[in-house]
Design an enzyme around this catalytic site. Structure first.
Site, PDB file in Angstrom:
ATOM      1  N   GLN A 117     -15.363  -9.036  -2.053  1.00 14.73           N
ATOM      2  CA  GLN A 117     -14.367 -10.094  -2.193  1.00 14.73           C
ATOM      3  C   GLN A 117     -15.031 -11.474  -2.197  1.00 14.73           C
ATOM      4  OE1 GLN A 117     -10.816  -9.875  -2.463  1.00 14.73           O
ATOM      5  NE2 GLN A 117     -11.262 -11.960  -3.108  1.00 14.73           N
ATOM      6  N   ARG A 135     -12.928  -9.906  -9.115  1.00 16.35           N
ATOM      7  CA  ARG A 135     -13.350  -8.670  -8.437  1.00 16.35           C
ATOM      8  C   ARG A 135     -13.879  -7.675  -9.472  1.00 16.35           C
ATOM      9  NH1 ARG A 135     -11.188  -7.284  -3.483  1.00 16.35           N
ATOM     10  NH2 ARG A 135     -12.604  -5.508  -3.672  1.00 16.35           N
ATOM     11  N   ASP A 150      -6.450 -16.284   4.811  1.00 16.63           N
ATOM     12  CA  ASP A 150      -6.188 -14.861   4.591  1.00 16.63           C
ATOM     13  C   ASP A 150      -5.006 -14.490   5.497  1.00 16.63           C
ATOM     14  OD1 ASP A 150      -6.372 -12.173   3.865  1.00 16.63           O
ATOM     15  OD2 ASP A 150      -8.119 -11.750   5.128  1.00 16.63           O
TER      16      ASP A 150
HETATM   17  N1   CP Z   1      -8.377  -8.346  -1.749  1.00 18.68           N
HETATM   18  C1   CP Z   1      -8.374  -7.004  -1.649  1.00 18.68           C
HETATM   19  O1   CP Z   1      -9.360  -6.362  -1.271  1.00 18.68           O
HETATM   20  O2   CP Z   1      -7.210  -6.433  -2.076  1.00 18.68           O
HETATM   21  P1   CP Z   1      -6.764  -4.907  -1.898  1.00 18.68           P
HETATM   22  O3   CP Z   1      -6.503  -4.678  -0.452  1.00 18.68           O
HETATM   23  O4   CP Z   1      -5.512  -4.784  -2.743  1.00 18.68           O
HETATM   24  O5   CP Z   1      -7.873  -4.028  -2.411  1.00 18.68           O
HETATM   25  N1  NVA Z   2      -8.220  -9.263   6.090  1.00 19.29           N
HETATM   26  C1  NVA Z   2      -7.456  -8.373   5.259  1.00 19.29           C
HETATM   27  C2  NVA Z   2      -8.028  -8.333   3.876  1.00 19.29           C
HETATM   28  C3  NVA Z   2      -7.263  -7.480   2.893  1.00 19.29           C
HETATM   29  C4  NVA Z   2      -7.916  -7.423   1.552  1.00 19.29           C
HETATM   30  C5  NVA Z   2      -7.423  -6.993   5.872  1.00 19.29           C
HETATM   31  O1  NVA Z   2      -8.456  -6.529   6.355  1.00 19.29           O
HETATM   32  O2  NVA Z   2      -6.348  -6.384   5.890  1.00 19.29           O
END
Ligand code: CP
Ligand code: NVA
Length: 303
Positions: free
Chosen positions: A134, A289, A222
């Site tokens: 990411q 990505r 996030d």
């Molecule tokens: N950002 C990310 O990793 O998204 P997903 O959880 O949908 O894979």
């Molecule tokens: N911080 C989040 C990222 C999701 C892509 C998680 O770990 O759920």
């Protein structure tokens, strides 16, 4: 088995030159899908998911196919992993069938166990500790919009989570300033900042979200409740002052971009006005990505 196998486990485990090569290749792959050709024809990638995913699953699957390869997807509940077969044994078996393994797991120890006991490259598709694919896509996105990230200022407002940890690694490897505003109880470990500052980054905790974003080139956040978190209401109380809204964005540079790895929880960590606003680059992050992971796959399998 590690040895000469090229794993993509975490950004702190690779040097800056390697990450720059992968990033530049991701940009080239985005420019021309045709020029990349089908270098992974005949190769298969296993995708292991112990947690849900939209972007990671689709982008790895599509990326592998665009490069001529194939994928096989294992959900832990539909495989013997979910019934207690060890990660080490799974690694030994999968290494006899596939050419690389991507894993999204709740425990970083499973990632390292896969790499230790398998004989093929292992790629980290998110653990509770980090999310390196990411943040490679995020750095690529920043550079597409604003030029070299070296020497620039990135602000994080919110939970000091897995994505924040990979941003800290990236600050060291790409040489930028990272200011983190997180509630005291949700800060990344000081030892991680000490490592970054000794390794070429300039990473610090800010006293407030406003102090973190002041004059920043990029504002990132996030979700407040990651997939491994059970304490939702406690977190929401702690994190409400860290929401990224238009007033907070106004403290950043006028040309600052807004980033979020997605999925977003609109109205919690970010308002609709910011994520849908002119400075938001979240859809480019999601697209990238695909491109950066194609670069990671070719680095792991061909270089
Ligand atoms: N950002 C990310 O990793 O998204 P997903 O959880 O949908 O894979
Ligand atoms: N911080 C989040 C990222 C999701 C892509 C998680 O770990 O759920």
């Amino acid at each position: 088995m590690t040895g000469s196998v090229r794993h993509f486990l975490d950004l702190d485990q690779l040097d800056g030159a390697t990450l720059r090569l992968i990033l530049d290749r991701g940009l080239a792959m985005k420019r021309s899908r045709e020029a990349a050709g089908k270098p992974l024809a005949g190769r298969t990638l296993a995708l292991i998911f112990e947690k849900p995913s939209t972007r990671t699953r689709v982008s790895f699957e599509v990326g592998m196919r665009q490069l001529g390869g194939d994928v096989v997807v294992l959900e832990s509940q539909g495989s013997q992993l979910g019934r207690g077969e060890t990660v080490a044994d799974t690694a030994r078996v999968l290494s006899r069938y596939v050419d690389a393994i991507m894993i999204r797991t709740d425990s970083v120890s499973k990632l390292t166990e896969l790499a230790e006991h398998g004989s093929v490259p292992v790629i980290n598709g998110l653990t509770d500790r980090s999310h390196p694919c990411q943040v490679m896509a995020d750095v690529m996105t920043f550079e597409e919009h604003r030029g070299p990230i070296k020497g620039r200022v990135v602000a994080w407002s919110g939970d000091g989570n897995n994505v924040a940890n990979s941003w800290i690694h990236a600050a060291a490897r790409f040489g930028f300033t990272l200011r983190l505003a997180c509630p005291e109880a949700l800060k990344p470990p000081q030892a991680l900042l000490d490592w970054a500052n000794a390794s070429g980054g300039a990473v610090s905790f800010a006293d407030s979200p406003q102090a973190a974003v002041a004059g920043a080139d990029c504002v990132v956040t996030d979700t407040w409740v990651s997939m491994n978190h059970l304490d939702r209401s406690e977190r929401i109380n702690l994190l409400t002052p860290y929401r990224v809204d238009e007033r907070l964005m106004a403290g950043a540079r006028p040309d600052a971009v807004f980033m979020h790895c997605l999925p977003a929880h609109r109205g919690e960590e970010v308002t609709d006005a910011v994520i849908d606003g002119a400075r938001s680059v979240v859809w480019d992050e999601a697209e990238n990505r695909l491109h950066i992971q194609k670069a990671i796959l070719t680095w792991c399998l061909i270089d």
